[in-house]
Design a protein around this motif. Sequence first.
Motif, PDB file in Angstrom:
ATOM      1  N   TRP A  84       0.837  -1.507   0.038  1.00 13.69           N
ATOM      2  CA  TRP A  84       0.136   0.501   0.088  1.00 13.69           C
ATOM      3  C   TRP A  84       0.925   1.302  -0.075  1.00 13.69           C
ATOM      4  O   TRP A  84       0.405   2.371  -0.416  1.00 13.69           O
ATOM      5  CB  TRP A  84      -0.681  -0.015   1.202  1.00 13.69           C
ATOM      6  N   GLU A  85       2.252   0.767   0.371  1.00 17.22           N
ATOM      7  CA  GLU A  85       2.385   2.484   0.766  1.00 17.22           C
ATOM      8  C   GLU A  85       3.613   3.249  -0.906  1.00 17.22           C
ATOM      9  O   GLU A  85       3.051   3.990  -0.382  1.00 17.22           O
ATOM     10  CB  GLU A  85       4.132   2.488   1.454  1.00 17.22           C
ATOM     11  N   LEU A  86       3.701   1.582  -1.560  1.00 21.54           N
ATOM     12  CA  LEU A  86       4.282   1.607  -3.059  1.00 21.54           C
ATOM     13  C   LEU A  86       3.785   2.696  -3.658  1.00 21.54           C
ATOM     14  O   LEU A  86       3.262   3.609  -4.645  1.00 21.54           O
ATOM     15  CB  LEU A  86       4.952   0.800  -3.413  1.00 21.54           C
ATOM     16  N   GLY A  87       1.985   2.036  -3.566  1.00 22.24           N
ATOM     17  CA  GLY A  87       0.939   2.222  -4.405  1.00 22.24           C
ATOM     18  C   GLY A  87       0.699   3.787  -3.793  1.00 22.24           C
ATOM     19  O   GLY A  87       0.051   4.223  -5.110  1.00 22.24           O
ATOM     20  N   LEU A  88       0.923   3.848  -2.885  1.00 19.51           N
ATOM     21  CA  LEU A  88      -0.053   5.152  -2.500  1.00 19.51           C
ATOM     22  C   LEU A  88       1.184   6.152  -2.496  1.00 19.51           C
ATOM     23  O   LEU A  88       0.839   7.563  -3.545  1.00 19.51           O
ATOM     24  CB  LEU A  88       0.312   5.450  -0.847  1.00 19.51           C
ATOM     25  N   HIS A 120       0.770  10.639  -9.729  1.00 23.00           N
ATOM     26  CA  HIS A 120       0.382  10.852 -10.532  1.00 23.00           C
ATOM     27  C   HIS A 120      -0.649  11.707 -10.431  1.00 23.00           C
ATOM     28  O   HIS A 120      -0.671  12.622 -11.590  1.00 23.00           O
ATOM     29  CB  HIS A 120      -0.868   8.683 -10.611  1.00 23.00           C
ATOM     30  N   GLY A 121      -1.159  12.247  -9.359  1.00 26.39           N
ATOM     31  CA  GLY A 121      -1.841  13.033  -9.495  1.00 26.39           C
ATOM     32  C   GLY A 121      -1.625  14.595  -9.638  1.00 26.39           C
ATOM     33  O   GLY A 121      -1.731  14.848 -10.132  1.00 26.39           O
ATOM     34  N   ALA A 122      -0.116  14.574  -9.157  1.00 23.92           N
ATOM     35  CA  ALA A 122       1.108  15.326  -9.009  1.00 23.92           C
ATOM     36  C   ALA A 122       1.432  15.397 -10.857  1.00 23.92           C
ATOM     37  O   ALA A 122       1.611  16.785 -11.099  1.00 23.92           O
ATOM     38  CB  ALA A 122       2.196  15.525  -8.648  1.00 23.92           C
ATOM     39  N   VAL A 176      -5.173  13.377  -3.387  1.00 23.71           N
ATOM     40  CA  VAL A 176      -5.785  12.337  -2.473  1.00 23.71           C
ATOM     41  C   VAL A 176      -6.755  11.574  -2.987  1.00 23.71           C
ATOM     42  O   VAL A 176      -6.507  10.508  -2.100  1.00 23.71           O
ATOM     43  CB  VAL A 176      -6.081  12.964  -1.127  1.00 23.71           C
ATOM     44  N   ALA A 177      -7.235  11.947  -3.769  1.00 20.80           N
ATOM     45  CA  ALA A 177      -7.931  10.888  -4.504  1.00 20.80           C
ATOM     46  C   ALA A 177      -7.251   9.853  -4.983  1.00 20.80           C
ATOM     47  O   ALA A 177      -7.512   8.789  -5.319  1.00 20.80           O
ATOM     48  CB  ALA A 177      -9.384  11.501  -6.051  1.00 20.80           C
ATOM     49  N   HIS A 178      -5.931  10.579  -5.965  1.00 23.87           N
ATOM     50  CA  HIS A 178      -5.027   9.793  -6.560  1.00 23.87           C
ATOM     51  C   HIS A 178      -4.276   8.912  -5.520  1.00 23.87           C
ATOM     52  O   HIS A 178      -4.054   7.183  -6.033  1.00 23.87           O
ATOM     53  CB  HIS A 178      -4.485  10.581  -7.683  1.00 23.87           C
ATOM     54  N   ALA A 179      -3.987   9.327  -4.934  1.00 22.24           N
ATOM     55  CA  ALA A 179      -2.711   8.181  -3.350  1.00 22.24           C
ATOM     56  C   ALA A 179      -4.047   7.069  -3.312  1.00 22.24           C
ATOM     57  O   ALA A 179      -3.477   6.089  -3.075  1.00 22.24           O
ATOM     58  CB  ALA A 179      -2.897   9.006  -2.814  1.00 22.24           C
ATOM     59  N   GLY A 215      -1.851  -1.029  -4.818  1.00 20.53           N
ATOM     60  CA  GLY A 215      -0.719  -1.780  -3.975  1.00 20.53           C
ATOM     61  C   GLY A 215      -1.213  -2.568  -2.944  1.00 20.53           C
ATOM     62  O   GLY A 215      -0.283  -3.443  -2.704  1.00 20.53           O
ATOM     63  N   ALA A 216      -1.926  -2.059  -2.241  1.00 19.62           N
ATOM     64  CA  ALA A 216      -2.436  -3.206  -1.415  1.00 19.62           C
ATOM     65  C   ALA A 216      -3.462  -4.289  -1.490  1.00 19.62           C
ATOM     66  O   ALA A 216      -2.788  -5.667  -1.261  1.00 19.62           O
ATOM     67  CB  ALA A 216      -4.080  -2.798  -0.066  1.00 19.62           C
ATOM     68  N   ARG A 217      -4.103  -4.193  -2.963  1.00 20.73           N
ATOM     69  CA  ARG A 217      -4.609  -5.598  -2.900  1.00 20.73           C
ATOM     70  C   ARG A 217      -3.943  -6.423  -4.003  1.00 20.73           C
ATOM     71  O   ARG A 217      -4.029  -7.496  -4.469  1.00 20.73           O
ATOM     72  CB  ARG A 217      -6.353  -5.440  -3.593  1.00 20.73           C
ATOM     73  N   LEU A 218      -2.990  -5.630  -4.973  1.00 20.82           N
ATOM     74  CA  LEU A 218      -2.375  -6.139  -6.641  1.00 20.82           C
ATOM     75  C   LEU A 218      -1.460  -7.686  -6.140  1.00 20.82           C
ATOM     76  O   LEU A 218      -1.176  -7.090  -5.350  1.00 20.82           O
ATOM     77  CB  LEU A 218      -2.312  -5.815  -7.634  1.00 20.82           C
ATOM     78  N   THR A 219      -0.995  -8.816  -6.298  1.00 19.39           N
ATOM     79  CA  THR A 219       0.143  -9.502  -6.243  1.00 19.39           C
ATOM     80  C   THR A 219       0.340  -9.684  -7.251  1.00 19.39           C
ATOM     81  O   THR A 219      -0.055 -10.271  -8.367  1.00 19.39           O
ATOM     82  CB  THR A 219      -0.728 -10.580  -4.727  1.00 19.39           C
TER      83      THR A 219
END
Lengths: 604, 163
Positions: free
Chosen positions: B85-89, B95-97, B147-150, B157-161
């Motif tokens: 999740w940290e990497l995804g965040l 991405h948002g930026a 925030v939305a894109h994070a 990041g949390a769910r894909l393996t």
Amino acid sequence: MEIPGDFPEIGDYALIGNCRTAALVSRRGSVEWMCVPNFSGPSLFGAILDRDAGHFAIAPTGDYEVTRRYDGPTNVLRTTFGAARGTVELTDCLVLPDVREAELYPQHELLRRVACTQGEVEIEVSFAPRPDYGRVRPSFAKRGKLGWQMVRCPFGAMLATDVELASEPGRFRLAGRARLKAGDVRWLSFTYDESDASVVPPLGDAAAGRLETTLGWWREWSARSRYEGPHRELVLRSVLVLKLLTSGTSGAVLAAPTTSLPEVEGGPRNWDYRFCWIRDSALVLHAFLRLGYLEEAEGFLEWLLHATRLTWQRFQVMYDLYGEVKLDEKELKHLGGYRGARPVRVGNAAHAQLQLDIYGELMASVLRYVNAGGTLDRVESAMLAGVGRHVLKLWREPDQGIWETRREPQLHTFSKAMCWVALDCVRQLSQRFPMSIDGKRVAGACEAIRAEIESRGFDAEAGSYVGYYGGKDTDASLLLLARYGYCEPGNPRMEGTYRYITKTLCRNGLIHRYPDDTNYDGITAPENAFAPCNFWAAEYLANAGHQEEAAKLFERLCGYANDVGLFAEEIGTRSGKPIGNFPQAFTHVSLISAATALYQAKTA
Amino acid sequence: MTGTAGEIVAILIWGFAATAALSGVMFGAQRLGYSRLSLPFLIGTMFTGDRSSAHALGLLFYLLGGWLFAFVYYFIFASIGRTGWELGLLLGAVHGAVLLVMLLPLLPQLHPRMASEYEGPVRGRRLQPPGFLALNYGYRTPLTTIVAHALYGLILGARLTLT
């Protein structure tokens, strides 16, 4: 004169709108009332309730004379300023988009055109919006050739103009002057978008096109009117007001576009009328039918069916545009009120009252709709049968009556008579559409109501029906008993009631709705003449065969309209000027009813 | 289900969930008056001038875009060799930026209905451009967009393996 200056008279305003919101423009060319995102939203320009609550003014500098008119049968306003060295014409409208064009339009566009028609005139512009009923003081950012954007406010608002303006941060406004010569034209386009990116339409020829489209739309709509009788222009103006106050998105009809314009200057009777009263709307439906606007009548019935689901089978006195039932009343203490008339209220506590007459007005309008060629589907028939069953349960209850009195409930004669009307209409409708209701019970209740009214709601000594059972005071609403078919117009009891009303409720030739010195409505304060009652008197006279008297009265009443044909809720008893919420649908509906009654009596 | 098919299904499911969450935050920010940036509206108005059709069409393209980006995120995770999740965040915030700093300012050149501050509105081009960091659409727009894109990245990041 310093902008926005003193409070103008209420009758100094004229109305423009796009069937979603409306704006009041003063004779000084100042927009001093406009709510967003719709009629019932918070004001963006609110100087009518507090001189610091927002305005958008355009007028010549120095002294000038003013004449104004609507551009034919439209809701586009033309104000002509005759200044010392020339003349300018200001045209105001809320744009109606051309739906055939694949162009993006803003949610609202207030388009203003200033044209110098003669000589040379210096004009001054002051743009001082104050969102949220004057609580927000915005700042402005220049966005290149797109114009000025209001920043730090929760919606998109842009002002595009070819007049050179400058921001005055200390005064939270944009201001500027321009010197115009004969033939010069300037445009000011204020656009509002609630939650999407702003849309900024071009000025110049494109703006002229939008103005033409708006004019064309109103002209086309007006041309559908079937009325050919006397005072055609005033009747047409009235129906244009009603159309403007009919929400294009829901079909609901607003009682008035304003809140808290006082019924007496400086007095406490200040109410929010930016809601849909079942009573007023039913009468508007009737007016639309009389003038041939079946589509609008259908639209309102659809609204009624869907918007009142939350309270069905009971009707609430009023709803918001989308059928919301909770209209809690609040006081806006930061606003000083029109000429100091406080409190300024938003919301309306009367929404929770029991007012039995609304069922009669509603059912009578549905019956007229059917008689005019409309039909009811199965769902509508079932809904109306449910309303009938509800009236059977409720008719014996005391209520607050048509005037929304704020005292303990009474057994109001008019309310009882309208229950009779409701059930009589149900009886007639049930003969044409399948309705699940006990016909014998309906007939029995009608008889019982009539017997009760004739014994307890009539005062033999006065020779008149009275406001509530056992009372001595009369009530101008009783003039409507003839219109709704409870009583024949020439009936001696009705004639006696008319005479008693004019004898006891008339001041300076104007009928008041009830005595204002007997705590009749629970507020001990004088009030002015309720304009609709006076048109009801003219209608009664026409229907009772007193045509000459009716025509004379109608003629006199038309003289109380302001310079562009608009009426408020009341007419100043002493001043003869419009007072109260403005313009008022109820008054304009009553004018249409009286005019059509006169016309029918004449042609018959 | 084979490993690859399972991964594709997971990307589609969680791509949809992440897009819904992203849209929810953006839509909530609009309703609360924090921002007027609506990516579905901006996308939809590229194809039509009718508001309601633009919203509907834009939402459809937005959903497809959300799925497409879910695959892009997956390939980035795969190339790094880890998820979380940290990497995804972090990826989502970047991405948002990028959207705010590079893509949205380019929009007036790409969008057929967007006006320019230099030329003013003309026939057919009336939409206000977003400006630097999309600040024209509200001063909280950069915050709500990041925030939305994070959140979008966090969910992926949390769910894909990785197999």
